[in-house]
Design a protein around this motif. Sequence first.
Motif, mmCIF file in Angstrom:
data_model
loop_
_atom_site.group_PDB
_atom_site.id
_atom_site.type_symbol
_atom_site.label_atom_id
_atom_site.label_comp_id
_atom_site.label_asym_id
_atom_site.label_seq_id
_atom_site.Cartn_x
_atom_site.Cartn_y
_atom_site.Cartn_z
ATOM 1 N N ASN A 98 0.795 -1.226 0.000
ATOM 2 C CA ASN A 98 0.000 0.000 0.000
ATOM 3 C C ASN A 98 0.826 1.275 0.000
ATOM 4 O O ASN A 98 0.422 2.276 0.582
ATOM 5 C CB ASN A 98 -0.973 0.020 1.193
ATOM 6 C CG ASN A 98 -1.924 -1.137 1.172
ATOM 7 O OD1 ASN A 98 -2.473 -1.471 0.125
ATOM 8 N ND2 ASN A 98 -2.082 -1.778 2.314
ATOM 9 N N CYS A 99 1.988 1.254 -0.631
ATOM 10 C CA CYS A 99 2.820 2.450 -0.727
ATOM 11 C C CYS A 99 2.489 3.215 -1.997
ATOM 12 O O CYS A 99 2.082 2.639 -3.001
ATOM 13 C CB CYS A 99 4.302 2.072 -0.727
ATOM 14 S SG CYS A 99 4.867 1.464 0.871
ATOM 15 N N VAL A 100 2.680 4.532 -1.936
ATOM 16 C CA VAL A 100 2.477 5.397 -3.084
ATOM 17 C C VAL A 100 3.811 6.067 -3.393
ATOM 18 O O VAL A 100 4.398 6.710 -2.523
ATOM 19 C CB VAL A 100 1.406 6.472 -2.797
ATOM 20 C CG1 VAL A 100 1.282 7.441 -3.962
ATOM 21 C CG2 VAL A 100 0.072 5.832 -2.469
ATOM 22 N N LEU A 101 4.278 5.888 -4.623
ATOM 23 C CA LEU A 101 5.519 6.512 -5.066
ATOM 24 C C LEU A 101 5.188 7.448 -6.211
ATOM 25 O O LEU A 101 4.636 7.024 -7.228
ATOM 26 C CB LEU A 101 6.533 5.466 -5.528
ATOM 27 C CG LEU A 101 7.364 4.805 -4.432
ATOM 28 C CD1 LEU A 101 6.514 3.934 -3.541
ATOM 29 C CD2 LEU A 101 8.483 4.008 -5.040
ATOM 30 N N GLY A 102 5.522 8.719 -6.054
ATOM 31 C CA GLY A 102 5.232 9.712 -7.077
ATOM 32 C C GLY A 102 6.196 9.647 -8.242
ATOM 33 O O GLY A 102 7.075 8.779 -8.324
ATOM 34 N N LYS A 103 6.055 10.593 -9.128
ATOM 35 C CA LYS A 103 6.890 10.688 -10.329
ATOM 36 C C LYS A 103 8.336 11.002 -9.943
ATOM 37 O O LYS A 103 8.584 11.783 -9.021
ATOM 38 C CB LYS A 103 6.328 11.804 -11.217
ATOM 39 C CG LYS A 103 7.068 12.016 -12.496
ATOM 40 C CD LYS A 103 6.407 13.145 -13.284
ATOM 41 C CE LYS A 103 7.222 13.466 -14.514
ATOM 42 N NZ LYS A 103 6.728 14.647 -15.195
ATOM 43 N N ASP A 104 9.282 10.381 -10.644
ATOM 44 C CA ASP A 104 10.717 10.643 -10.472
ATOM 45 C C ASP A 104 11.239 10.333 -9.076
ATOM 46 O O ASP A 104 12.177 10.976 -8.602
ATOM 47 C CB ASP A 104 11.065 12.089 -10.837
ATOM 48 C CG ASP A 104 10.787 12.398 -12.301
ATOM 49 O OD1 ASP A 104 10.982 11.491 -13.147
ATOM 50 O OD2 ASP A 104 10.381 13.537 -12.595
ATOM 51 N N VAL A 105 10.667 9.351 -8.412
ATOM 52 C CA VAL A 105 11.176 8.906 -7.107
ATOM 53 C C VAL A 105 12.355 7.979 -7.353
ATOM 54 O O VAL A 105 12.296 7.096 -8.202
ATOM 55 C CB VAL A 105 10.078 8.185 -6.296
ATOM 56 C CG1 VAL A 105 10.657 7.465 -5.091
ATOM 57 C CG2 VAL A 105 9.006 9.177 -5.859
ATOM 58 N N TYR A 106 13.448 8.181 -6.597
ATOM 59 C CA TYR A 106 14.620 7.316 -6.686
ATOM 60 C C TYR A 106 14.771 6.567 -5.370
ATOM 61 O O TYR A 106 14.872 7.180 -4.298
ATOM 62 C CB TYR A 106 15.888 8.135 -6.953
ATOM 63 C CG TYR A 106 17.133 7.276 -6.942
ATOM 64 C CD1 TYR A 106 17.440 6.458 -8.021
ATOM 65 C CD2 TYR A 106 17.977 7.263 -5.842
ATOM 66 C CE1 TYR A 106 18.575 5.653 -8.018
ATOM 67 C CE2 TYR A 106 19.111 6.471 -5.825
ATOM 68 C CZ TYR A 106 19.398 5.670 -6.914
ATOM 69 O OH TYR A 106 20.518 4.870 -6.889
#
Length: 161
Positions: free
Chosen positions: A10-18
């Motif tokens: 249930n994690c949310v990773l946005g755009k351009d996450v490293y």
Amino acid sequence: MREGASIGANCVLGKDVYVDSDVVIGDNCKLENGVSVFQPAVLEDGVFLGPGVILTNDRVPRAVNPDGSAKRSGNWAPAGAVIRYGAALGAGSIVLPGVTVERWALVGAGAVVVSDVPAHGLVVGNPGRLIGYVCACGSRLDGPGRPEDMRCSACSREQSA
């Protein structure tokens, strides 16, 4: 996302996450756009990282050794940040290597965290400084003493570290 990284449910990773190799991210975390998490960082469950947050890992950053040779992985020992349960880091904040941000702490936007942040701590500025405490709901706690002795006026919750 690099090899060996672990991301919970249930994690949310946005755009351009490293997310670097060997980073551990718990369940129900949210990493907004442009976040960089370098090894060997650990994020416990429920952590929020606002846009552009950086968790660094090199205590002595250099491109070359004193003799002018290029630094390689064996020339340094990475030190990861640890972000505990429910903590939140505001947009553009930076956490230096080896720092721990404890449970339910709140780091203000643009802060540079150079030392450990206590549970429920509210940190702002560069270098980051403790200016108060926050409830698990995010509201500022008022009153003297330790956060575990305070009650939140917004949600009436008693605090626990």
